[in-house]
Design a protein around this motif. Structure first.
Motif, short mmCIF file in Angstrom:
data_model
loop_
_atom_site.label_atom_id
_atom_site.label_comp_id
_atom_site.label_asym_id
_atom_site.label_seq_id
_atom_site.Cartn_x
_atom_site.Cartn_y
_atom_site.Cartn_z
N ILE A 3 8.48 -22.15 69.90
CA ILE A 3 9.57 -23.05 70.30
C ILE A 3 9.00 -24.34 70.88
O ILE A 3 9.52 -25.44 70.64
CB ILE A 3 10.51 -22.35 71.30
N ASN A 29 21.87 -25.34 67.83
CA ASN A 29 21.37 -24.93 69.15
C ASN A 29 22.21 -25.46 70.31
O ASN A 29 22.13 -24.93 71.41
CB ASN A 29 19.92 -25.41 69.32
N THR A 71 16.10 -22.61 64.63
CA THR A 71 15.62 -21.45 65.39
C THR A 71 16.39 -20.21 64.95
O THR A 71 17.44 -20.30 64.31
CB THR A 71 15.78 -21.62 66.91
#
Length: 481
Positions: free
Chosen positions: A228, A291, A302
């Motif tokens: 990340i 997100n 992600t």
């Protein structure tokens, strides 16, 4: 079994609408009254996922019924060209009219992607797409990411104007074909995809003072995974934000969700007015989520719930589907659903299963939902397995993450470290390897992307050219940075 006169199906797809961003999914303040009402009287899949949290790979999986590692549309620089063939080809070749209206994000209008016709199509820039997304070793800095923070506000954008045109054309199509049989309409919108500019009537549903900061938006509140961190260093969106801008961004995202909700209701009204509500299969979903500022991340990319989970709502007249279905599902399940509804067998090699049969059966907590990501910002391949209330995120060459979504739906506590859940971690890894060899497919993705870059002058040339952010609406020129 269905007792209907016609074989008609309508799929409405939004872009970047997170599966958590609906009132019926439990979101505390985003307003989606029409989707919520539809959920209350039809079927909502509570654990539905994209097969890859970025446009081209997700849409290729949706169209072909196959996973990304099978289609090899790894990123937004490798658009779908009509191979492998998908449900569109199979239905069209069997005599079904298969029409698309709106965003497809394929290579171009010329390739045979199975549609009988494409109305108002959006395809990738210059038939090539986002080459910068194929640069992964090492990752570049995406300077165009600054535009997300600069394009936030209230009003109309070229995207909202495009969505209004898509809605009007979809309504006309339904009206004009109400008496006909054997057709599928794919109506594909852009909202709530950035730019985060929401029409005033929908932004007015929210007050800035009521909007909380996204979870884990402050660095001191999170313990970031190295994968990340690398993504955030590639897409430096959040470095241009302060707390007030984060709230303004969330207000605009929420307004765009409400804007999309309103469009969905318009299509439902058109179906009702045409007398097709008791005839037509109707599916609402999104290509992937967003997100929404969580973990100081914006956009998709992600495998956390905000980005990987999608809304999946189904009305199937004549079928005895349950209202709330917890069995994990993915976009790859839509293809066999359409085949069954239109009366044709699904290919045996498709990994998905018809949502109709899933919805008529008891919840299957052993079923696995699978997603993967090999695109912009991915230092290595990332893979997700959801089974029951457990969720594994597997990063090639890095430590995995494990979450218990029943106890921790916000994914605040990674249970992989420490060894306490080693058995679960091992079981889910076995499930992953039944689907794919993650290391081998990571190598394959990077090899294909290297070949792509070499065909366009090499890595350095692509990086110098830069990126353009989001694909512009038809008729608008992309601007590189």
């Amino acid at each position: 079994m269905q007792n209907r006169k016609k074989r008609i199906a309508i799929v409405v797809m939004s872009d970047e609408h997170s599966g958590v961003a609906m009132g019926s999914a439990g979101h505390p303040w985003i307003k989606t009254p029409h989707l919520d009402a539809f959920s209350a009287s039809n079927t909502r899949f509570t654990s539905a996922y994209t097969n890859s949290p970025i446009c081209i790979p997700a849409r290729a999986s949706f169209t072909t019924g196959l996973y990304t590692h099978a289609t090899r549309n790894w990123c937004n620089g490798l658009p779908y060209t009509g191979r492998p063939r998908g449900w569109t080809h199979l239905l069209r070749d069997a005599g079904c009219d298969v029409t698309s209206i709106g965003k497809l994000h394929f290579r171009n209008e010329v390739d045979d992607t199975g549609f009988t016709r494409q109305l108002l199509p959006m395809h990738v820039v210059n038939g090539v797409g986002d080459l910068l997304g194929a640069v992964r070793d090492p990752l570049p800095v995406r300077h165009k990411a600054k535009a997300l923070a600069e394009e936030i506000g209230i009003g109309e954008s070229t995207y909202t104007q495009y969505d209004r045109a898509i809605a009007a054309e979809s309504i006309r199509w339904i009206q004009d074909h109400a008496e006909q049989d054997n057709w599928v309409l794919f109506s594909s919108f852009v909202a709530p995809h950035f730019p985060l500019i929401a029409p005033e009537e929908f932004a007015a549903l929210y007050r800035l003072e009521d909007i909380p900061l996204p979870k884990l938006s402050r660095a001191e509140d999170r313990d970031d995974h190295p994968w990340i961190n690398a993504l955030r260093d590639c897409f430096r969106h959040d470095s241009y934000f302060d707390e007030m801008l984060r709230k303004r961004a969330m207000l605009s995202y929420a307004g765009l969700c409400s804007f999309m909700d309103w469009h969905f209701q318009q299509i439902c009204d058109a179906i009702e007015a045409a007398g097709l509500a008791e005839e037509a299969l109707l599916i609402y979903t999104a290509d992937h989520g967003d997100n929404m500022g969580t973990r100081a991340l914006w956009g998709k990319s992600t495998l956390y719930e905000e980005s990987a989970r999608v809304p999946l709502l189904v009305r199937a007249p004549g079928r005895n589907m349950r209202q709330v279905v917890a069995t994990p599902a993915t976009l790859a399940d839509v293809a066999p659903t359409l085949m069954e509804w239109m009366g044709l067998p699904a290919p045996a090699e498709w990994p998905g299963r018809s949502l109709l049969s899933i919805g008529e059966s008891r919840d299957d907590h052993q079923r696995v939902a699978f997603s993967e990501y090999h695109a912009a910002g991915a230092e290595t391949g990332a893979y997700m397995v959801r089974q029951g209330h457990w969720k594994l995120i597997y990063y090639v060459g890095m430590a995995p993450q494990l979450f218990n979504l029943a106890q921790d739906p916000e994914e605040l506590h990674d249970l992989a470290p420490g060894g306490e859940h080693a058995t679960v971690l091992k079981q889910l890894t076995v499930e992953l390897r039944r689907i794919v060899d993650p290391e081998a497919q990571d190598r394959q993705a990077k090899s294909d992307q290297h070949v792509l870059l070499e065909a366009h002058g090499g890595r350095d040339a692509v990086v110098r050219r830069g990126g353009f952010g989001a694909t512009p609406a038809p008729g608008v020129t992309a601007r590189f940075a």
